[in-house]
Motif scaffolding. Sequence first.
Motif, short mmCIF file in Angstrom:
data_model
loop_
_atom_site.label_atom_id
_atom_site.label_comp_id
_atom_site.label_asym_id
_atom_site.label_seq_id
_atom_site.Cartn_x
_atom_site.Cartn_y
_atom_site.Cartn_z
N ALA A 247 0.81 -1.22 0.00
CA ALA A 247 0.00 0.00 0.00
C ALA A 247 0.85 1.27 0.00
N ASN B 38 -1.59 4.00 -3.70
CA ASN B 38 -3.02 3.90 -3.39
C ASN B 38 -3.62 2.66 -4.06
N SER C 55 -6.51 3.02 -6.81
CA SER C 55 -6.24 3.47 -8.18
C SER C 55 -5.19 2.63 -8.89
#
Length: 252
Positions: free
Chosen positions: A26, A29, A32
């Motif tokens: 992570a 993001n 997206s």
Amino acid sequence: MSRPARLRTLLIVAAIALLELASRLAWINPVSFIPPSQMALGAWDILASGEYLKDIVLTLMSAGTAVLLSVSVGFLGGILLFRYPRLRRVIDPLLLSWYAVPIFIFYPMLIVLFGLNRWPLIMIGFLFALAAMVVNTLNGLERVPAVLLKTARTLRMSRFDEVRQIVLPASLPFVFTGIKLSVVYSFLAVIAGEFILSGAGFGYQIAYAYNNFDNPTMYGLMLLLLVFVGFINLMLHVAEQHLYQRRVPRDA
């Protein structure tokens, strides 16, 4: 495999591994951007389902037609400018400013000329790639060693034999560069046009998936496109290297 090829492969693998790690942890993001492994799964699902086969074929045919047109017309245009210096002095400023003009502004005019079909997009791809082919062909013809041309005249070679045995082999490396650029520019223009101007094709489906937050489909289509264009350029690169290997012993 040569050392540059090994280093190139290592760089690509390292970049993919870094993206996989960054997305899994992570650092990027996850909403997206999905891991490359999921992109590959999305691409496999697209191929297995056959749902987007029609769009894929439509884009490949449009871009392929644009490539053929730009390569053939650009090659002949480069020869024409080389043979007629006065014409070149007229065209040169246009070639230098070719990419300063946004090609997409001609889309309404192309619709009037060709109708509401795929031909306006094909012509955009053709126009976007044309200058690269013309310029590289012209550069290749200008760099044919003058001593070879003098030798051809000394041997009283016909014009056809001079072009076939001297001019074309000497200029082919530059012509190959023009072909590779034509492939990239044609695909770029056609797919960009499908993003905003079309209701079908690779670009349209990528934009549709993006608007619907369908990341596996969007990135899967993008991956398929990258693999296909990369494969074409790899084949052209292999052919170009084979050409260089054939020329080196003769030059030596």
